[in-house]
Design an enzyme around this catalytic site. Structure first.
Site, PDB file in Angstrom:
ATOM      1  N   ASP A   1      -3.834  -8.782   8.702  1.00 22.57           N
ATOM      2  CA  ASP A   1      -2.166  -8.122   9.527  1.00 22.57           C
ATOM      3  C   ASP A   1      -2.829  -6.464   9.994  1.00 22.57           C
ATOM      4  O   ASP A   1      -1.919  -6.526  10.862  1.00 22.57           O
ATOM      5  CB  ASP A   1      -1.213  -9.046   8.783  1.00 22.57           C
ATOM      6  CG  ASP A   1      -1.269  -7.931   7.277  1.00 22.57           C
ATOM      7  OD1 ASP A   1      -2.313  -7.484   6.642  1.00 22.57           O
ATOM      8  OD2 ASP A   1      -0.068  -8.083   6.961  1.00 22.57           O
TER       9      ASP A   1
ATOM     10  N   VAL B   1      12.840 -11.682 -17.243  1.00 23.25           N
ATOM     11  CA  VAL B   1      13.184 -10.481 -18.246  1.00 23.25           C
ATOM     12  C   VAL B   1      14.411 -11.185 -18.770  1.00 23.25           C
ATOM     13  O   VAL B   1      15.569 -11.938 -18.110  1.00 23.25           O
ATOM     14  CB  VAL B   1      13.664  -9.101 -17.501  1.00 23.25           C
ATOM     15  CG1 VAL B   1      15.078  -9.248 -16.478  1.00 23.25           C
ATOM     16  CG2 VAL B   1      14.002  -8.495 -19.032  1.00 23.25           C
TER      17      VAL B   1
ATOM     18  N   CYS C   1       1.004  -1.410  -0.411  1.00 23.38           N
ATOM     19  CA  CYS C   1       0.298   0.389   0.690  1.00 23.38           C
ATOM     20  C   CYS C   1       0.476   1.523  -0.079  1.00 23.38           C
ATOM     21  O   CYS C   1       2.053   1.195  -0.043  1.00 23.38           O
ATOM     22  CB  CYS C   1      -1.031  -0.420   1.188  1.00 23.38           C
ATOM     23  SG  CYS C   1      -1.384  -1.768   1.633  1.00 23.38           S
TER      24      CYS C   1
END
EC number: 6.3.5.4
Length: 657
Positions: free
Chosen positions: A99, A288, A2
């Site tokens: 959590d 990649v 976040c």
């Protein structure tokens, strides 16, 4: 994962919801699923959410049942199930399965010491109304970012600096001491950032803000003190294996699918193999690959794909791709970089996002904690050589270093002796292991303008770093000193930040790192050096411990650290021209003079050298990338000017308004 932000007024004014909204809007790339704001008089929190655990009930900012505690949290606490049971036995009742709520009640029960029991990665702030204070903390290894600043009237924090800069009273100015450190160590020494008066909370530190005052302390420390444990190789291997399996299993706790990066190297192969062999989770891997075969590891990737039977996706990266996304990359790093390696990681995380994954498992940290880098071999050889400095044979071992750097391998023994030189005064230096690297990087400072050089004249980055070393550092073995320097400096400052969190979260993807479980890190610090590096065989114990799940070819392949094309990504030597308009713009004499950090004549000479195909060394490549990334930052985040590349991130363009 976040984005978090907050304002704590020290002048008794109430917090502005509009300002909190502007801050969290700037972090929408970190949490596109939801956002929230909570104010309580002089304290306000904001949150942008990437929903991973308890998708329905984990909204933030979150309050305790009695309303006395509020939290905004970025991260994951992997042992939250066990901690929840512990708290429930003490009478706590939970309203969610998240959590986040566990952290709230861990703080309620244990206060600031609660972080000692957390296993995870975090940056959070808790408003404690009873104590009239705000408690902030950052995880042990520095995986998740937390930056802050103070003005005469308030304390402001956020996940990223760009959120701070939405506020009119936050100054935008380069910190030249931090720039000097970055052009030595690859990143500033915390708490400094590239921007003056903007700081980061160092890894493994907590802070209390109360009555306008800050109290900051370190709650966890690495310890490489020699131990007297007499254990067999098999015993050490068994414990390492068990710890890594459990750390990986914990990091698969999520209410969304978890993927894995697969580079073709040992570390990502280990994490992927553990997922396949010791969990029931589906295994989706992402890699990649490069058009330039010097950097490409697709041969080894394909071998592991076949071995594990993974669902695999690949993104192919060219010179043009790196140059095209580089302005976006630097908007996210928020600090200059000296290598282009973050750019392919940005493209890789976009591949993950486009395939509807929010979480990836990666192998970061294994080289630092288990002795994987050629730098550790270099330290070992140079120490061996220093005991007989006149030996003609011992320096020949330097040929065993950096086999992937062709230009270095082509040099004569005399050149190698000079490059990896051992001066008498260096033998007892706490930085013996890193002096050649730092001296090479410091040569980039010749490109600074005369004014900048003059302002830096009394500043000594090595002295700054020396002041931060723990008291017992001098008692540790040289090999462990080198490990410590990598683990507390380059890893959080560059690997986990510029290459890690910022590149993944730029595409709303969370990285998880089993090797950086603090139990694994503490265990690795105790492993005898001979089991970390057997002769010059790096990560010996890891290879031995997982030998039954990793193919022999992967275990025995030469170490090739992740790298990416550099100067050629910006300047086409065949056409002798910049590939992108922004490169010409930012490296022009006028723009260099205007920004004042670099000498235009020296930079133009470097550009000409690259155009003519004569810039083949590490120094020239680092110089171009460092100068260009610094210019991008000044243009975007200090002068608020758009770059003429057409690739500016829409969310970040709000910063320029």
């Amino acid at each position: 994962m976040c984005g978090i932000a907050g304002i704590i007024q020290s002048d008794r004014h109430t917090v502005s919801q509009a300002e909190l909204q502007s801050m969290i809007d700037m972090l929408s790339h970190r949490g596109p699923d939801a956002s929230g704001i909570k104010t309580c008089g002089t304290v306000g929190f904001a949150h942008s959410r990437l929903s991973i655990v308890d998708l329905a009930g984990g909204a933030q900012p979150m309050q305790s049942a009695d309303g006395m505690l509020s939290i905004t949290f970025n991260g994951e606490i992997y042992n939250h199930i066990e901690l929840r049971a512990q708290l429930a036995s003490r009478g706590y009742q939970f309203q969610t399965h998240s959590d986040t709520e566990v952290i709230l009640y861990m703080y309620a029960e244990y206060g600031p010491d609660c972080v000692q029991q957390l296993n995870g990665q975090w940056a959070f702030a808790i408003h404690d109304e009873r104590q009239q204070q705000v408690f902030l903390s950052r995880d042990r290894m520095g995986i998740r970012p937390l930056v802050y600043t103070q003005t005469p009237s308030r304390f402001i924090f956020a996940s990223e600096i760009k959120a701070l800069f939405t506020l009119p009273d936050v100054e935008r100015k380069t910190d030249l001491t931090a720039l000097n450190q970055l052009f030595t160590f690859w990143s500033p020494l915390p708490p400094r950032t590239f921007f003056a008066n903007v700081f980061e909370l160092p890894p493994a530190h907590s802070m209390i803000v109360k009555n306008g005052q800050l109290k900051i302390w370190q709650y966890w420390k690495l310890d490489y003190s020699p131990n007297e444990e007499t254990r067999s190789l098999d015993d050490w291997a068994e414990e390492l294996r068990a710890l890594l399996i459990h750390a990986t299993q914990l990091r698969l706790r999520a209410d969304v699918n978890v993927g894995a990066y697969l580079s073709g190297g040992l570390d990502s192969s280990v994490t992927s193999a553990i997922i396949r062999n010791y969990t029931n989770a589906p295994l989706n891997t992402f890699s990649v690959v490069f058009n330039d075969k010097e950097y490409d590891e697709s041969r080894y990737q394909q071998e592991m794909i076949q071995e594990l039977g993974t669902e695999h996706q690949t993104v192919c990266c060219s010179y043009e791709d790196i140059g095209r996304v580089f302005p976006q990359v630097i908007q996210h790093t928020e600090k200059p970089v000296l290598r282009t390696a973050p750019a392919p990681m940005f493209l890789l995380s976009k591949l993950v996002h486009d395939n509807q994954f929010k979480v990836v498992m990666t192998g970061e940290g294994a080289d630092e904690i288990l002795g994987g880098y050629d730098l550790f071999k270099e330290t070992k050889i140079r120490r061996f050589w220093s005991r007989q400095p006149d030996s003609k044979i011992r320096p020949l071992l330097l040929k065993r270093l950096y086999p992937y750097i062709k230009n270095l391998q082509a040099q004569s023994p005399a050149y190698l002796k000079a490059f990896f030189n051992i001066r008498p005064e260096d033998i007892n230096s706490p930085f013996f292991s890193h002096l050649p690297r730092w001296e090479l990087t410091s040569k980039l400072k010749t490109f600074f303008s005369n004014d900048v050089k003059q302002q830096m004249i009394d500043n000594d980055p090595l002295s700054d770093f020396s002041d931060q070393l723990p008291e017992q550092f001098s008692k540790w073995p040289s090999f462990c000193q080198a490990q410590f320097l990598e683990t507390v400096n380059l890893m959080p400052g560059y690997i986990l930040s510029s290459q890690g969190d910022r590149m993944a979260m730029g595409n709303s993807v969370e990285g998880r790192f089993p090797f950086l479980d603090y139990r694994v890190v503490e265990f690795a610090a105790r492993i005898p050096i001979r089991f970390k590096m057997n002769g010059l065989n790096e990560k010996y114990l890891l290879k031995y411990a997982l030998r039954d799940v990793i193919p022999e070819s992967i275990r025995q392949r030469p170490k090739q650290p992740y790298r990416a094309p550099e100067a050629h990504s910006f300047i086409d030597t065949k056409k002798q021209a910049a590939r992108f308009e922004y490169v010409d713009q930012l490296l022009s004499t006028n723009k260099l003079q205007e920004n004042g950090l670099f000498n235009p004549t020296s930079v133009q000479r470097l550009v000409k050298k690259i155009e003519q195909g004569r810039a083949i060394g590490t120094r020239d490549n680092m110089a171009l990338v460092g100068i260009l990334s610094t210019q991008l930052l000044v243009e975007h985040m200090i002068d608020k000017q758009p770059i003429a590349s057409g690739n500016n991130d829409p969310a970040i363009m709000k910063l320029l308004a």
